[in-house]
Design an enzyme around this catalytic site. Structure first.
Site, PDB file in Angstrom:
ATOM      1  N   GLU A 123       0.835  -1.194   0.000  1.00 50.70           N
ATOM      2  CA  GLU A 123       0.000   0.000   0.000  1.00 50.70           C
ATOM      3  C   GLU A 123       0.874   1.250   0.000  1.00 50.70           C
ATOM      4  O   GLU A 123       1.952   1.249   0.601  1.00 50.70           O
ATOM      5  CB  GLU A 123      -0.930   0.003   1.229  1.00 50.70           C
ATOM      6  CG  GLU A 123      -1.901  -1.169   1.262  1.00 50.70           C
ATOM      7  CD  GLU A 123      -2.826  -1.149   2.486  1.00 50.70           C
ATOM      8  OE1 GLU A 123      -2.669  -0.255   3.343  1.00 50.70           O
ATOM      9  OE2 GLU A 123      -3.694  -2.039   2.573  1.00 50.70           O
ATOM     10  N   HIS A 175      -8.110   0.948   2.071  1.00 54.71           N
ATOM     11  CA  HIS A 175      -7.896   0.739   3.509  1.00 54.71           C
ATOM     12  C   HIS A 175      -8.770   1.688   4.343  1.00 54.71           C
ATOM     13  O   HIS A 175      -8.287   2.465   5.166  1.00 54.71           O
ATOM     14  CB  HIS A 175      -6.418   0.925   3.869  1.00 54.71           C
ATOM     15  CG  HIS A 175      -6.004   0.134   5.073  1.00 54.71           C
ATOM     16  ND1 HIS A 175      -4.759  -0.426   5.215  1.00 54.71           N
ATOM     17  CD2 HIS A 175      -6.679  -0.205   6.207  1.00 54.71           C
ATOM     18  CE1 HIS A 175      -4.672  -1.057   6.380  1.00 54.71           C
ATOM     19  NE2 HIS A 175      -5.829  -0.933   6.991  1.00 54.71           N
TER      20      HIS A 175
END
Length: 335
Positions: free
Chosen positions: A260, A279
């Site tokens: 990420e 997220h």
């Protein structure tokens, strides 16, 4: 007076709590590793979220540091072993965002079942494709839940409210607790074979890394839908791509990824039967305030009274128990 550094963005309520407790606090966000190492020696406590990486080098520079508090559940960005060697307590806040994350998992499940993101994009592009977006119901379907802790148990309750049959796999779940939750406790292979929907709520450990890989997907019921709002790297993304591309899985919905932030080169983004969010499991106004309050209260309690709450590298002790144990702890330190 103890001094705390808040190194990531969080609710202003955290600052207020530190001030109310008589603790000095400074907010310096967006620090790189070099900048953080240069100043961390001034602080007794460090409050972070997911952006700040507290590795061995940072901890080595933290000569005064006694506690690191993570406003959230995951502590992947903290070197627990290095912290423990230096006597630094690492705490998380496992209850502040449980409802939010459970709701997000249910939202992802519904969105995948009814292809809501795809239908939204189609309609905004000027199309009216009713026949293309025929979904499936959740009612009377079997939901497999892997991990029945704080978040998993909330997902179970909400799924039951939707009329789903829930089966669960959790090696730490007793039959009595399973009965209390109203779930059927099964082995992993049984869950994979029976679940129409599957959601995972475990931490990322050596045992759960790539828990969902090619052989796992092969055991899943054809046409099943997978949801992961827990941690990245629990799902092997290359294997998931193959399972979705082949049609063995009807759909998948991920809120977390192994790497990420996610960029456009991730092949999963090309698939019509894959939906995702960046997220967002803990991203609600309520959760942001809750975790900020909890981390500030926990750090304050430790720095002022030695009370350990929700530590990941030391057993937690209630304040009344600490009063009884403190003389023995003091004796042990002297010897």
């Amino acid at each position: 007076m103890p001094t705390v550094l808040i190194a990531d963005k969080m609710s202003a309520r955290a600052v207020e709590i530190f001030h109310e407790r008589g603790i000095a606090v400074e907010v310096k966000t967006g620090l790189g590793k070099e900048a953080l190492c240069a100043i961390i020696g001034q602080y007794d406590g460090l409050a972070i979220r997911s952006a700040t990486n507290v590795d061995a080098d940072v901890l080595a520079a933290a000569s005064r540091l006694k506690v690191v508090g993570r406003a959230g559940i995951g502590v992947d960005n903290v070197d627990i072993h290095a912290a423990s060697k230096r006597g630094v307590i690492v705490m998380n806040t496992p209850y502040g965002n449980t409802v939010t994350t459970a709701e997000h998992a249910i939202a992802l499940m519904m969105a995948a079942a009814r292809m809501i993101p795809q239908a939204t994009m189609s309609l905004k592009a000027g199309q009216w494709e009713k026949s293309r977006f025929q979904g499936v119901e959740l009612y009377q379907k079997t939901l497999g839940v892997i991990g029945t802790g704080n978040i998993g148990s909330l997902v179970i309750a909400r799924a039951q409210g939707l009329g789903m049959r829930v089966i669960a796999y959790d090696p730490y779940l007793s039959k009595i607790r399973a009965a209390d939750l109203g779930v059927e406790l099964v082995e992993m292979d049984t869950l994979l074979a029976r679940a129409d929907f599957l959601t995972v709520h475990t931490p990322l450990t050596d045992a759960t890394r790539n828990l969902f890989r090619a052989e796992t997907f092969a055991k899943m019921k054809p046409g099943a839908i997978l949801v992961n709002a827990a941690r990245g790297c629990i799902v092997d993304e290359a294997a998931l791509y193959d399972a979705l591309k082949s049609g063995h899985l009807r759909a998948a919905a991920l809120d977390v990824f192994c790497k990420e932030p996610v960029h456009g080169d991730n092949p999963l983004l090309e698939l019509d039967n894959f939906i995702c969010t960046p997220h967002l499991g803990a991203s609600t106004e309520e959760a942001q305030v809750n975790v900020a309050i909890q981390v500030a209260e926990q750090i304050s309690a430790y720095l002022l009274r030695g009370v350990v709450q929700n530590a990941v590298n030391l057993p937690s002790v209630k304040e009344e128990e600490l009063l009884l144990l403190q003389p023995y702890l003091n004796l042990g330190e002297r010897h």
